[in-house]
Design an enzyme around this catalytic site. Structure first.
Site, short mmCIF file in Angstrom:
data_model
loop_
_atom_site.label_atom_id
_atom_site.label_comp_id
_atom_site.label_asym_id
_atom_site.label_seq_id
_atom_site.Cartn_x
_atom_site.Cartn_y
_atom_site.Cartn_z
N TYR A 57 0.40 -16.19 -2.17
CA TYR A 57 0.44 -16.05 -0.72
C TYR A 57 -0.95 -16.19 -0.12
O TYR A 57 -1.93 -15.70 -0.67
CB TYR A 57 0.97 -14.67 -0.32
CG TYR A 57 2.43 -14.39 -0.63
CD1 TYR A 57 3.19 -15.26 -1.41
CD2 TYR A 57 3.05 -13.25 -0.14
CE1 TYR A 57 4.50 -15.00 -1.69
CE2 TYR A 57 4.38 -12.98 -0.42
CZ TYR A 57 5.10 -13.85 -1.20
OH TYR A 57 6.41 -13.58 -1.49
N HIS A 104 4.84 -0.77 6.96
CA HIS A 104 4.56 -2.13 6.52
C HIS A 104 3.06 -2.43 6.55
O HIS A 104 2.64 -3.53 6.23
CB HIS A 104 5.32 -3.11 7.42
CG HIS A 104 5.37 -4.52 6.93
ND1 HIS A 104 4.69 -5.54 7.54
CD2 HIS A 104 6.00 -5.08 5.87
CE1 HIS A 104 4.91 -6.68 6.91
NE2 HIS A 104 5.70 -6.44 5.88
N ARG A 124 4.96 -3.52 -1.26
CA ARG A 124 5.46 -4.21 -2.46
C ARG A 124 4.32 -4.26 -3.47
O ARG A 124 3.22 -4.69 -3.13
CB ARG A 124 5.93 -5.63 -2.14
CG ARG A 124 7.06 -5.74 -1.13
CD ARG A 124 7.53 -7.18 -1.00
NE ARG A 124 8.34 -7.38 0.19
CZ ARG A 124 9.65 -7.18 0.25
NH1 ARG A 124 10.29 -6.74 -0.83
NH2 ARG A 124 10.33 -7.40 1.37
N ARG A 149 12.84 -4.29 1.20
CA ARG A 149 14.11 -4.89 0.80
C ARG A 149 13.99 -5.72 -0.47
O ARG A 149 13.13 -6.58 -0.60
CB ARG A 149 14.67 -5.75 1.94
CG ARG A 149 16.06 -6.29 1.66
CD ARG A 149 16.61 -7.06 2.84
NE ARG A 149 17.11 -6.18 3.87
CZ ARG A 149 16.70 -6.23 5.14
NH1 ARG A 149 15.77 -7.07 5.50
NH2 ARG A 149 17.21 -5.41 6.03
N HIS A 158 0.91 -16.64 4.87
CA HIS A 158 1.36 -15.27 5.11
C HIS A 158 0.42 -14.48 6.02
O HIS A 158 0.79 -13.41 6.51
CB HIS A 158 1.52 -14.56 3.77
CG HIS A 158 2.29 -13.28 3.81
ND1 HIS A 158 1.70 -12.06 3.64
CD2 HIS A 158 3.60 -13.05 4.02
CE1 HIS A 158 2.63 -11.10 3.72
NE2 HIS A 158 3.78 -11.69 3.95
N ARG A 203 4.79 -20.12 10.52
CA ARG A 203 5.43 -20.69 9.33
C ARG A 203 6.94 -20.76 9.46
O ARG A 203 7.56 -21.73 9.08
CB ARG A 203 5.07 -19.85 8.10
CG ARG A 203 5.57 -20.47 6.80
CD ARG A 203 5.46 -19.52 5.63
NE ARG A 203 6.57 -18.61 5.56
CZ ARG A 203 6.47 -17.29 5.47
NH1 ARG A 203 5.29 -16.72 5.48
NH2 ARG A 203 7.54 -16.53 5.40
N ASN A 236 16.04 -18.40 -0.44
CA ASN A 236 15.88 -18.04 0.97
C ASN A 236 17.23 -17.93 1.66
O ASN A 236 17.50 -16.99 2.42
CB ASN A 236 15.04 -19.09 1.70
CG ASN A 236 13.58 -19.06 1.32
OD1 ASN A 236 13.10 -18.11 0.70
ND2 ASN A 236 12.86 -20.11 1.69
#
Length: 798
Positions: free
Chosen positions: A489, A456, A396, A426, A613, A585, A64
């Site tokens: 997730y 997204h 993704r 990314r 998530h 979160r 992270n």
């Protein structure tokens, strides 16, 4: 005639400016993020977590932090070079002040990180999971390492000797290097030796060890142990592992795509550039002489504060690779009890998924429930002769993706398959490029979204033709269509045949293909234009209720909250008397509990075994408005991305969301509360209150609910009653879009009437109650015959 002076002009202009921002209830985004990552590190200190799982949290903390330094600090460092720096609208800090604040926090975080790694590794060593160090190799281990180096490593590495006459080489972003000062036979000064740790080789080298134990050494330590033989007549004087973290905050749309350039080729160029951008920090593990370190630092143009030293391995990603090597008798003690995502109790996997979604909306909750119903539905559509098209957005995807294979099958079976593949996800760009190429080769239509706006959203639509009628199934998620992350997730997916949502989804895909980001939607809130207004109208409704003396409540579940307009509206709601409960979160730039500003705001965070998530927006004391979404309340999401928020209209699905969120609000084990000074503290338990871990409770619930599904015969199992059945009595509502400020010049096209019954309790522009009928398949087909005829005659689906 009096001409105003410059001073008078400035005073007049100042009166027209917006009032100064109130920073009493907001905090800096970067500092809030560091506190979040420190929360991740807290899990490594939690002795109730199995020991090896704690080591994984140490690795996650570092990963992270690497991304944070590459993206956030890298971008701020660029802005800090400007003469007139922009100011953060949550803390009033310039870019250089933010970088200073981050760098001031780093030493304490890294010391904490290093200490817990050593503590955990020492305990693992005592149990028989042993990492060999260069300075403590036994004679047998040293012999093994020397032979391994000579046979496998020496032929691969390329030691470099750098002197003042040779340019310093480009150190690739994130790569590991061994560095050492060299003492030669000549009078040369400032000699430096460098060896890149070969990424093509396994970093973890297993060492022979007694049965029931596992010993290993890292590849860099193999080279370190044999370093004296690497530079010929030059003798190493010191030695350390180094790793450069470079700025990776590249905006692909800011790079300028040539008119005739393939966007995939453009992204490949961007990825190469990321490897050689300006360094942000240098990490050093080991001991280097001051002169050696200064040579490296000067070559990288880094200040002293940008050099971090430690005495543990760099890049702890290898930790996940040794999990499978842990001896069997230690696995129960060192790892979480293995968990398999369970079947959804409302879905009979022996029947057609399509038929079941037509009868009743379905809600999947990962990772507690399996992704299989969605994957089976898409696979089923690929071979269904009545399915005519599949459309999906992908952000993704897994490297081994059953979903993408089904899309390829569908295209090869003659279906119209349209995939919006976001290449700008990314650090997943390369994987997405490879899948885009494969999909296109198979005959799928692959598009790449609008310039300047990442797509997204997580939406898939399957269209079927039954005779002369069209039916649509729309699948909407809070997380990616990714088989791997669906096991890690916590996310929702709604599977619906609701005609109104289907019409909106159809329009959404049409707008995407035309590059139109300003579409009007009845049920969906679509960024960059329609999502934030939806949130604001929901908050305004609760504000008006509170001001009228009625009960009012708002609930948000988010990854991050940074959008200043939304923050200010939440503060306004608090001041009006609206209770605001939030589970966030990560970043929260809003500080709760500030007297007179955010007294009615309560913020919690849950960091545990699974990554929280899902995004949920709920309005009303009875949660009569519930939206799930792909979007956080960050300006990048609300204004600079294509995102979707979608209503949950089915009573059972809404009750389930209500139940799940209620369980998370009860968490008093993994949950932390955000204080008015921006720090996280453990949730206080009332006297006699039992510990409640929401993720563990949801795991138990998934197993319990799956039991009747496993034992059920081919006949469909009865739907389980939600834990909060009273929610089913509440009429579901949607936030109506505001009327256009002026009539459009072109005539409005009348939308097909959705199969719902509508009741208007409020004026237009407020809310509309929706009560969904439940037609069977035949009745739904008859109801859409008119739409089918129109499609055949005009060629239009709207």
């Amino acid at each position: 005639m009096h001409m105003p002076s410059k001073i008078e002009k400035k005073q007049a202009a100042a009166k027209l400016r917006k009032p100064p921002r109130d920073f009493s209830y907001t905090q800096n985004r970067e500092l809030s993020w560091l506190r979040f990552d420190n929360r991740v590190l807290d899990e490594a200190f939690d002795e109730s977590v199995p020991l090896f799982e704690r080591l994984k949290f140490v690795s996650i903390f570092e990963s992270n932090l690497d991304e944070f330094l590459m993206v956030r600090v890298g971008g701020l460092s660029d802005l800090a070079e400007l003469k007139k720096q922009p100011v953060d609208n949550k803390s009033n800090m310039t870019a250089s002040e933010q970088v200073d604040a981050v760098m001031a926090e780093m030493p304490g975080l890294l010391t904490r990180w290093e200490s817990i790694f050593k503590n955990i590794e020492g305990k693992l060593d005592a149990l028989g999971v042993h990492r060999a160090r260069v300075d403590s190799l036994t004679p047998e281990e040293h012999t093994f390492v020397t032979r391994y180096f000579q046979a496998y490593v020496s032929p691969v590495i390329s030691p470099l000797v750098i002197d003042p006459r040779h340019p310093f080489p480009n150190l690739r972003n994130g790569a590991l290097y061994l560095a050492c000062g060299l003492d030669g036979v000549t009078d040369e000064e400032s000699l430096l030796g460098l060896i890149e740790i070969p990424a093509s080789m396994n970093r973890v080298v297993e060492i022979p060890s007694p049965t029931g134990t596992y010993s290993y050494i890292l590849l860099e330590d193999v080279i370190l142990a044999c370093l004296d033989s690497c530079f010929g007549s030059y003798k190493p004087l010191d030695r350390a592992l180094i790793r450069v973290t470079r700025n990776a905050d590249i905006d692909p749309d800011g790079e300028g795509v040539e008119e005739e350039e393939d966007y995939r080729q453009h992204m490949k160029r961007i990825l190469k550039k990321r490897l050689r951008l300006q360094p942000v920090v240098l990490a050093v593990s080991g001991s280097l002489e001051k002169a050696t370190l200064k040579t490296i630092r000067k070559a990288l143009e880094l200040s002293r504060r940008s050099v971090f030293t430690c005495d543990i391995p760099l890049d702890l990603g290898y930790v996940f690779g040794i999990e499978g090597k842990i001896p069997e008798h230690l696995r129960n003690e060192l790892l979480f009890t293995p968990f398999k995502p369970q079947p959804n109790p409302t879905i009979d996997m022996s029947r057609s998924i399509r038929e079941q979604v037509l009868q009743h909306d379905k809600l999947l909750f990962y990772p507690y429930e399996a992704m299989n119903p969605f994957l089976d539905l898409v696979h089923e559509a690929a071979y269904d002769p009545e399915c005519i098209s599949l459309r999906i957005t992908l952000y993704r995807v897994a490297k081994q993706s059953r979903l993408c294979e089904s899309l390829i099958d569908a295209a090869e079976n003659g279906k119209e398959v349209t995939v919006l593949m976001e290449l700008r996800a990314r650090f997943d760009e390369q994987n997405n490029i490879e899948w885009a190429e494969r999909l296109e080769e198979a005959g799928c239509t692959v598009i790449y979204g609008s310039e300047g706006f990442k797509c997204h959203s997580k939406i898939c639509q399957l269209t079927y033709r039954e005779g002369m009628a069209l039916t649509r199934l729309t699948l909407l998620g809070t997380g990616n269509f990714n088989e791997k992350t669906a096991k890690l997730y916590s996310d929702f997916m709604l599977m619906t045949a609701h005609p109104g949502i289907g019409e909106d989804a159809n329009l959404f895909f049409r707008n995407l293909s035309l590059g139109n980001l300003r579409g009007d939607y009845r049920f969906l809130g679509v960024a960059p234009v329609g999502l934030k207004p939806l949130i604001m109208r929901g908050l305004d409704r609760e504000i008006q209720r509170a001001l009228a003396g009625e009960p009012a409540r708002v609930f948000f579940k988010l990854n991050s909250l940074t959008d200043r307009e939304v923050i200010d509206k939440i503060a306004e709601a608090s001041c009006a008397g609206v209770r605001v409960d939030m589970i966030i979160r990560g970043i929260s730039c809003l500080k709760p509990g500030v007297p007179g500003k955010t007294e009615n705001v309560h913020v919690r965070s849950i960091v545990g075994r699974f990554l929280e998530h899902a995004r949920v927006y709920a309005f009303g004391v009875d949660s009569d408005m519930i939206y799930l979404s792909s979007a956080d309340m960050m300006t990048r999401n609300t204004e600079h991305r294509v995102e979707i928020a979608f209503p949950v209209l089915d009573p059972t699905c809404r009750a389930l969301v209500h139940e799940y969120m209620g369980m998370q609000l009860r968490d008093n084990v993994k949950a932390r509360s955000l204080t008015s000074d921006g720090t996280w503290v453990p949730v206080e338990r009332a006297e006699g209150e039992k510990p409640f871990n929401s993720q563990e409770a949801l795991l138990e619930r998934a197993y319990r609910n799956a039991e009747p599904a496993v034992e059920a015969k081919p006949a469909p199992a009865p739907e389980p009653q939600p834990a909060t059945p009273e929610v089913q009595k509440v009429q579901a509502t949607v936030i109506e879009p505001e009327p256009a400020p002026a009539p459009r010049p072109e005539p409005q096209v009348t939308k097909p009437v959705p199969e719902t019954s509508a009741r208007r309790d409020k004026p237009a522009g407020k809310t509309k109650a929706i009560e969904r009928h439940r037609p069977g398949r035949v009745r739904m087909g008859l109801g859409l015959i008119g739409l089918g005829l129109k499609t055949l005659i005009t060629g239009k689906t709207k």
